[in-house]
Design a protein around this motif. Structure first.
Motif, short mmCIF file in Angstrom:
data_model
loop_
_atom_site.label_atom_id
_atom_site.label_comp_id
_atom_site.label_asym_id
_atom_site.label_seq_id
_atom_site.Cartn_x
_atom_site.Cartn_y
_atom_site.Cartn_z
N THR A 135 0.84 -1.20 0.00
CA THR A 135 0.00 0.00 0.00
C THR A 135 0.87 1.24 0.00
O THR A 135 1.86 1.31 0.73
N PHE A 136 0.50 2.23 -0.82
CA PHE A 136 1.15 3.53 -0.79
C PHE A 136 0.44 4.42 0.22
O PHE A 136 -0.80 4.51 0.22
N LEU A 137 1.22 5.07 1.08
CA LEU A 137 0.67 6.01 2.05
C LEU A 137 1.16 7.43 1.77
O LEU A 137 2.31 7.62 1.36
N GLN A 138 0.29 8.39 2.00
CA GLN A 138 0.69 9.78 1.89
C GLN A 138 1.65 10.12 3.03
O GLN A 138 1.40 9.78 4.18
N LYS A 139 2.76 10.73 2.67
CA LYS A 139 3.80 11.03 3.65
C LYS A 139 3.25 11.92 4.77
O LYS A 139 2.45 12.81 4.53
N ASP A 140 3.68 11.66 5.99
CA ASP A 140 3.38 12.44 7.21
C ASP A 140 2.00 12.14 7.81
O ASP A 140 1.81 12.35 9.01
N ILE A 141 1.03 11.70 7.01
CA ILE A 141 -0.29 11.46 7.59
C ILE A 141 -0.64 9.97 7.63
O ILE A 141 -1.66 9.59 8.20
N ASN A 142 0.20 9.10 7.00
CA ASN A 142 -0.03 7.65 7.01
C ASN A 142 -1.46 7.27 6.62
O ASN A 142 -2.12 6.50 7.30
N TRP A 143 -1.90 7.82 5.52
CA TRP A 143 -3.23 7.55 4.98
C TRP A 143 -3.05 7.17 3.51
O TRP A 143 -2.19 7.76 2.83
N PRO A 144 -3.79 6.18 3.00
CA PRO A 144 -3.52 5.70 1.64
C PRO A 144 -3.50 6.78 0.57
O PRO A 144 -4.28 7.75 0.63
N LEU A 145 -2.63 6.58 -0.39
CA LEU A 145 -2.51 7.51 -1.51
C LEU A 145 -3.82 7.55 -2.29
O LEU A 145 -4.43 6.52 -2.57
N GLY A 146 -4.25 8.77 -2.61
CA GLY A 146 -5.49 8.95 -3.36
C GLY A 146 -6.73 9.08 -2.50
O GLY A 146 -7.80 9.43 -3.01
N TRP A 147 -6.59 8.81 -1.20
CA TRP A 147 -7.74 8.94 -0.30
C TRP A 147 -7.83 10.39 0.20
O TRP A 147 -6.80 11.02 0.46
N PRO A 148 -9.05 10.90 0.37
CA PRO A 148 -9.18 12.24 0.94
C PRO A 148 -8.65 12.27 2.37
O PRO A 148 -8.86 11.31 3.13
N VAL A 149 -7.93 13.32 2.73
CA VAL A 149 -7.34 13.42 4.06
C VAL A 149 -8.44 13.36 5.12
O VAL A 149 -9.39 14.15 5.10
N GLY A 150 -8.31 12.39 6.02
CA GLY A 150 -9.30 12.24 7.09
C GLY A 150 -10.61 11.64 6.65
O GLY A 150 -11.56 11.54 7.43
N GLY A 151 -10.69 11.22 5.38
CA GLY A 151 -11.94 10.67 4.87
C GLY A 151 -11.72 9.39 4.09
O GLY A 151 -10.64 8.82 4.09
N PHE A 152 -12.78 8.94 3.43
CA PHE A 152 -12.75 7.67 2.72
C PHE A 152 -13.20 7.85 1.28
O PHE A 152 -14.06 8.68 0.99
N PRO A 153 -12.65 7.04 0.37
CA PRO A 153 -13.13 7.06 -1.01
C PRO A 153 -14.42 6.26 -1.14
O PRO A 153 -14.93 5.73 -0.15
N ALA A 154 -14.92 6.14 -2.35
CA ALA A 154 -16.09 5.30 -2.60
C ALA A 154 -15.74 3.85 -2.28
O ALA A 154 -14.57 3.46 -2.32
N PRO A 155 -16.72 3.03 -1.95
CA PRO A 155 -16.45 1.62 -1.58
C PRO A 155 -15.70 0.85 -2.66
O PRO A 155 -15.68 1.24 -3.82
N GLN A 156 -15.10 -0.26 -2.24
CA GLN A 156 -14.36 -1.12 -3.15
C GLN A 156 -15.27 -1.60 -4.28
O GLN A 156 -16.46 -1.79 -4.11
N GLY A 157 -14.64 -1.82 -5.42
CA GLY A 157 -15.38 -2.27 -6.60
C GLY A 157 -14.72 -1.78 -7.87
O GLY A 157 -14.35 -2.58 -8.73
N PRO A 158 -14.52 -0.45 -8.01
CA PRO A 158 -13.96 0.05 -9.26
C PRO A 158 -12.43 0.12 -9.32
O PRO A 158 -11.88 0.54 -10.33
N TYR A 159 -11.74 -0.31 -8.26
CA TYR A 159 -10.29 -0.05 -8.18
C TYR A 159 -9.41 -1.19 -8.68
O TYR A 159 -8.31 -0.96 -9.17
N TYR A 160 -9.88 -2.43 -8.56
CA TYR A 160 -9.08 -3.59 -8.94
C TYR A 160 -8.79 -3.58 -10.44
O TYR A 160 -9.70 -3.49 -11.26
N CYS A 161 -7.49 -3.63 -10.80
CA CYS A 161 -7.05 -3.62 -12.19
C CYS A 161 -7.65 -2.44 -12.96
O CYS A 161 -8.03 -2.55 -14.13
#
Length: 356
Positions: A135-161
């Motif tokens: 997993t890639f994390l955004q530096k300094d905040i340890n939150w996944p890359l591409g995720w809104p800071v302090g929030g969540f993206p849309a549910p799993q489904g469209p991301y695989y491949c």
């Protein structure tokens, strides 16, 4: 101007000034997961690890030796081309010993080599294909890359491949790593975006015996270096985000000569039964924090129960449809976590299934 000059200096072709090369000695640190390295100058090109000099380092600074007796000795074991310095420069995978020549406690390669050198194991030519998720994390905040800071993206489904700026995050890093591994001589066989956004996978193999561990560690080191340059943090945590988000594993595809020959499916089924008998021992060796990942949800089996099935990604061990149809082939141990030690996992599977 300064940046351009720095880039020029970093890319200097040393062969234009003589025979000297740079060898980057790489080893596993005291946590069993951290990769350490330091470089030295050699008088000329080297292609055989046995021709490389042993070296030492301060083990007290890597939590591998006390301060009063801190010297740890590096034994070169595998050579790869250096994709960063290029030319004749090399990356050197090493393992670690006391000055008296004994493997230090965190040297899992030495124990694995003993198993792979066993005549019964060597005769079976164990092949491995390891699927390294990360997993890639955004530096300094340890939150996944591409995720809104302090929030969540849309549910799993469209991301695989996936493809697209709103679905695939970090592809430039992934592709740089892919090509760097091929350049280095690592048998990387593919990449893909994973189910959780910001998570990816690369596959290494087929590799025979101890080389699987050497190549995974080399690939991990190269990925650490590339994410360092990109300002992104690499995480091998098996469950970086709580809840209904897929964890990260290191599925281990495995076969022996007997499994690959006619009638191999029966050998595979016997091997799986052996794995079942040692389920707890394997789980204990398959990575820290794996209990957070192996919950029976999100494409995993429950950590407490061993199961297997054909084409079943919710089982501990999966057998492919092609293997079932052809009556020979390989199986996939889906239990190892992303932070597993490949020397430990590969040798343990061989020991259980071949030596019993």
């Amino acid at each position: 101007m300064t940046s351009s000059l720095l880039s020029d200096l970093m890319n200097l072709n040393l062969s234009e000034s003589g025979e000297k090369i740079i060898a980057e000695y790489i080893w596993v640190g005291g946590s069993g997961l951290d990769v350490r390295s330091k470089a030295r100058t050699l008088p000329g090109p080297v292609s055989d690890p046995s021709k490389l000099p042993k070296w030492n380092y301060d083990g007290s600074s890597t939590k591998q030796a006390p301060g009063k007796d801190s010297e740890v000795v590096l034994y070169p074991q595998a050579i790869f081309k250096d994709p960063f310095r290029r030319g004749n420069n090399i990356l050197v995978i090493c393992d670690c010993y006391t000055p008296a020549g004994e493997p230090i406690p965190t040297n899992r390669r030495a124990a694995a080599a003993k198993i792979f050198n066993n005549p019964a194991v060597a005769a079976e030519e164990p092949w491995y294909g390891i699927e390294q998720e990360y997993t890639f994390l955004q530096k300094d905040i340890n939150w996944p890359l591409g995720w809104p800071v302090g929030g969540f993206p849309a549910p799993q489904g469209p991301y695989y491949c996936s493809a697209g700026a709103d679905k695939a995050f970090g592809r430039d890093i992934v592709d740089a790593h892919y090509k760097a591994c091929i350049y280095a001589g690592i048998n990387i066989s593919g990449i893909n975006a994973e189910v959780m956004p910001g998570q990816w996978e690369f596959q290494v193999g087929p590799c025979v015996g101890i080389t699987a561990g050497d190549q995974i560690w080399a690939a991990r080191y190269i990925l650490e270096r590339i994410t360092e340059m990109a300002g992104v943090v690499l995480s091998l945590d098996p469950k970086p985000v709580k809840g209904e988000w897929n964890g990260a594993g290191a599925h281990c595809n495995y076969s022996t000569k007997s499994m690959r020959n006619d009638g191999g499916y029966e050998i595979i089924k016997k091997a799986i039964e052996k794995l079942k008998l040692r389920h707890k021992e394997h789980i204990a060796a398959y990575g820290e924090g794996n209990e957070r990942r192996l919950t029976g949800r999100c494409e995993t089996a429950d950590i407490h129960t061993f199961s297997w099935g054909v084409a079943n990604r919710g089982a501990s061990v999966r057998v492919g449809r092609d293997t079932e149809k052809e009556g020979k082939g390989y199986f996939e141990d889906r239990r190892p976590a992303s932070n597993m030690d490949p020397y430990l996992v590969t040798s343990m599977i061989a020991e259980t299934t071949i030596l019993g």
